[in-house]
Design an enzyme around this catalytic site. Structure first.
Site, short mmCIF file in Angstrom:
data_model
loop_
_atom_site.label_atom_id
_atom_site.label_comp_id
_atom_site.label_asym_id
_atom_site.label_seq_id
_atom_site.Cartn_x
_atom_site.Cartn_y
_atom_site.Cartn_z
CG ASP A 53 -0.51 -0.13 2.54
OD1 ASP A 53 0.71 -0.39 2.69
OD2 ASP A 53 -1.30 0.04 3.50
CG ASP A 195 -4.59 -1.59 8.23
OD1 ASP A 195 -4.39 -2.47 7.37
OD2 ASP A 195 -3.74 -1.24 9.07
C1 GLA Z 1 -0.13 -2.88 8.35
C2 GLA Z 1 -0.38 -1.45 7.88
C3 GLA Z 1 -0.95 -1.42 6.48
C4 GLA Z 1 -0.12 -2.27 5.51
C5 GLA Z 1 0.14 -3.65 6.12
C6 GLA Z 1 1.06 -4.46 5.28
O1 GLA Z 1 -1.34 -3.55 8.50
O2 GLA Z 1 -1.26 -0.81 8.78
O3 GLA Z 1 -1.04 -0.09 6.03
O4 GLA Z 1 1.06 -1.64 5.17
O5 GLA Z 1 0.69 -3.54 7.43
O6 GLA Z 1 0.47 -4.79 4.08
#
Ligand code: GLA
Length: 420
Positions: A53, A195
């Site tokens: 992301d 998320d």
């Molecule tokens: C965590 C972060 C997300 C993403 C994931 C890995 O969950 O909060 O933004 O980077 O790690 O994909």
């Protein structure tokens, strides 16, 4: 089974009606009046597309049926008072006036940070609030309990302060920005948007194909892919390893910075550009090799290889799943995990062991999900196989002296909404 083996604990989602009653009661007990309303937002699992992301890449989350419920009333001053059933039920208080980044200690940084971020974005009408939280999203399980908290808060504030964003997907993107700022600037966790987008935009029986290129608008950045496992005779098992999980201990930020450094060396604005160039070249394998040859540092080469191949795997997974090719979908889960273990180096023994046991017990594929360094794994299994696979993992954990894991069944659920 040895004597220390126990039946694995399954985390059931809260019944919405009961949760609404419970959170309203906590609100009344704490603040002495009924709340203005109750809203909720889900945790998530990411099917594939990890650590992509913040590289403007692709990811594919679903929302869990496990949600965080918030009862909230606006205030006429700038005070924020918060209570939650997750801790000792002590009220935490802060003031939005003159609040600076990282100015709130503890979990209150998440909800207070949302109101702060909305005010910073120019919504001066957003004042303080009283809020109570009740949640069944496991904290520290890598299932976005923090996004469930910030997104439920953002939707509640949108509603009580009449911002008018919650009703459309494009509007929700504005609320997502505030939720992200709360996490990045107030809580000090440099998360990348997966998320919060999942919690605000996922739909029941759909996986959200999220394209994180910053230049895209709301319509371009999201595609709803059918994701009805029951119809395929499958289920998605989630196992929270209960290994300690911390995103703001520097490891995550370090990975992120190395990706940005690599993009600078490759003279691209982000690694997504590199991934797209490689995917479009006549010989992607050779193109990847040439890209990696241009990087000075062996660790950086591994990190970039993960990001580029992971973005490609998201595309392949969507194709395989749409074609009903479960074997290929499972293979891609496995390849993703192996890349996160060997190249991105974000797994811990609990994650690797859980994945290994799931594979040995018939999963089509298994992988860690979320940021890593602890948290959860997911496994694609035949319907009815979730519990036995979870039990096999629990038995192996007991044997190795790991913490007892917890399991849940992931059914693609609905995004944040008003409950009452
Ligand atoms: C965590 C972060 C997300 C993403 C994931 C890995 O969950 O909060 O933004 O980077 O790690 O994909």
């Amino acid at each position: 089974m040895t004597s220390d083996n126990r039946t694995v604990q399954y985390l059931e989602p809260l019944n919405a009606k009961e949760a609404v009653g419970k959170v309203a009661e906590l609100f009344v007990d704490t603040f002495g009046a009924a709340p203005k309303g109750v809203w909720s937002a889900p945790g998530r699992v990411n099917l594939i597309g990890e650590h992509t992301d913040y590289n403007a890449g692709l990811c594919l989350p679903i929302a869990l049926p496990h949600r965080t419920f918030i009862a909230l009333s606006p205030r006429k001053d700038t005070v924020v008072r918060l209570v939650s059933d997750m801790g000792d039920k002590a009220v935490t208080t802060t003031d939005l006036e003159d609040l600076k980044p990282l100015g709130v200690k503890g979990w209150g940084a998440y909800p207070a940070g949302v109101a702060w971020a909305l005010r910073e974005a120019g919504f001066a009408g957003v004042q303080g609030f009283d809020a109570a939280f009740v949640s069944c999203v496991p904290v520290g399980g890598g299932l976005s309990s923090s996004a469930a908290m910030t997104c439920s808060t953002a939707l509640a504030l949108d509603d009580v302060y009449d911002l008018g964003f919650g009703g459309t997907d494009a509007g929700r993107v504005r609320l997502i920005d505030a939720a992200m700022r709360a996490e990045n600037d107030m809580a000090g966790a440099s998360t990348g948007g997966l998320d919060q987008n999942a919690s605000m935009r996922c739909q029941a029986n759909r996986a959200l194909l999220l394209d994180c290129r910053p230049e895209l608008d709301a319509v371009q950045s999201a595609k709803q892919e059918p994701f009805n496992l029951g119809a395929l005779g499958l289920e998605l098992l989630v196992v929270d390893t209960q290994a300690p999980h911390q995103l703001n201990d520097g490891q995550y930020a370090e990975r992120r910075k190395m990706c940005e450094d690599a993009a600078r060396i490759l003279k691209v604005k982000n690694l997504r550009v590199t991934a797209d160039e490689i995917a479009a070249s006549p010989d992607p394998f050779q193109a990847l090799k040439e890209t990696l040859d241009a990087l000075p540092d062996p660790t950086m080469k591994k990190r970039v290889r993960h990001v580029v191949t992971e973005i490609a795997r998201v595309r392949s997974f969507v194709r395989a799943f749409a074609a009903g090719d479960v074997t290929e979908a499972g293979r891609l889960f496995n390849a993703s995990h192996d890349s996160l273990a060997a190249d991105y180096e974000v797994t811990v023994p609990e994650l690797d062991v859980a994945v290994d046991v799931a594979r040995k017990h018939g999963a089509y594929g298994a992988r860690m999900t979320g940021g890593g360094f602890g948290g959860s794994i997911i496994a694609l299994v035949d319907k009815g196989q979730g519990r036995p696979v979870a039990q096999a993992i629990a038995d192996q954990f007991a044997h190795r002296g790991f913490h007892a894991p917890r399991a849940l069944a992931a059914v693609a659920s609905d995004s944040a909404h008003k409950e009452a």
